[in-house]
Scaffold this active site. Sequence first.
Site, PDB file in Angstrom:
ATOM      1  N   GLN A 141       0.850  -1.189   0.000  1.00 52.60           N
ATOM      2  CA  GLN A 141       0.000   0.000   0.000  1.00 52.60           C
ATOM      3  C   GLN A 141       0.883   1.236   0.000  1.00 52.60           C
ATOM      4  OE1 GLN A 141      -3.229   0.046   2.833  1.00 52.60           O
ATOM      5  NE2 GLN A 141      -3.614   2.200   2.463  1.00 52.60           N
ATOM      6  N   PHE A 142       1.158   1.765  -1.196  1.00 51.63           N
ATOM      7  CA  PHE A 142       2.091   2.876  -1.326  1.00 51.63           C
ATOM      8  C   PHE A 142       1.613   4.127  -0.603  1.00 51.63           C
ATOM      9  CE2 PHE A 142      -0.699   4.203  -4.697  1.00 51.63           C
ATOM     10  CZ  PHE A 142      -0.515   5.562  -4.816  1.00 51.63           C
ATOM     11  N   THR A 143       0.320   4.284  -0.385  1.00 56.33           N
ATOM     12  CA  THR A 143      -0.178   5.503   0.260  1.00 56.33           C
ATOM     13  C   THR A 143       0.290   5.627   1.705  1.00 56.33           C
ATOM     14  OG1 THR A 143      -2.276   4.434   0.847  1.00 56.33           O
ATOM     15  CG2 THR A 143      -2.204   5.660  -1.237  1.00 56.33           C
TER      16      THR A 143
END
Length: 156
Positions: free
Chosen positions: A78-80
């Site tokens: 989850q890059f966020t």
Amino acid sequence: MIALIQRVTRADVQVDSQTVGAIGRGTLALIGVRRADDTLAADRLLERLLTYRIFPDGQGRMNLSLQDIQGGLLLVPQFTLAADTQKGTRAGFSTAAAPGDARRLFAHLLEQAKAAHFPVAAGIFGANMQVSLVNDGPVTFWLETPPGNKRGQEPV
């Protein structure tokens, strides 16, 4: 690296309506990779994921780790999580690792997890995923490993 971990009774991740990873009792870990992260950070994060005491013992105290209960580990990229949210009303992603670097570090984390623990499942890097879970407790923690090149190792 960053992991938002949740103690779950079950969790799964789907891509295009197909389940690509699922666990029963265990830990769901949403994984964020920052620009300065390397394999040492990934290895340290895995150590913490497997040994962090979030499961109740016989007295109801959080004294047992994922390894202790032999629970499942579901890793979801989850890059966020690596976003800069300190100012304004829109996240910035200059602190997140480049996609190629993040993909390699997530793959390294997953490979090491599968070598060290069973069962391990995962989402698909870069895919639009739907994650379902039953948070047990609820119990949720934010784990981080220091970014950067702390022991003179080459970054990924």
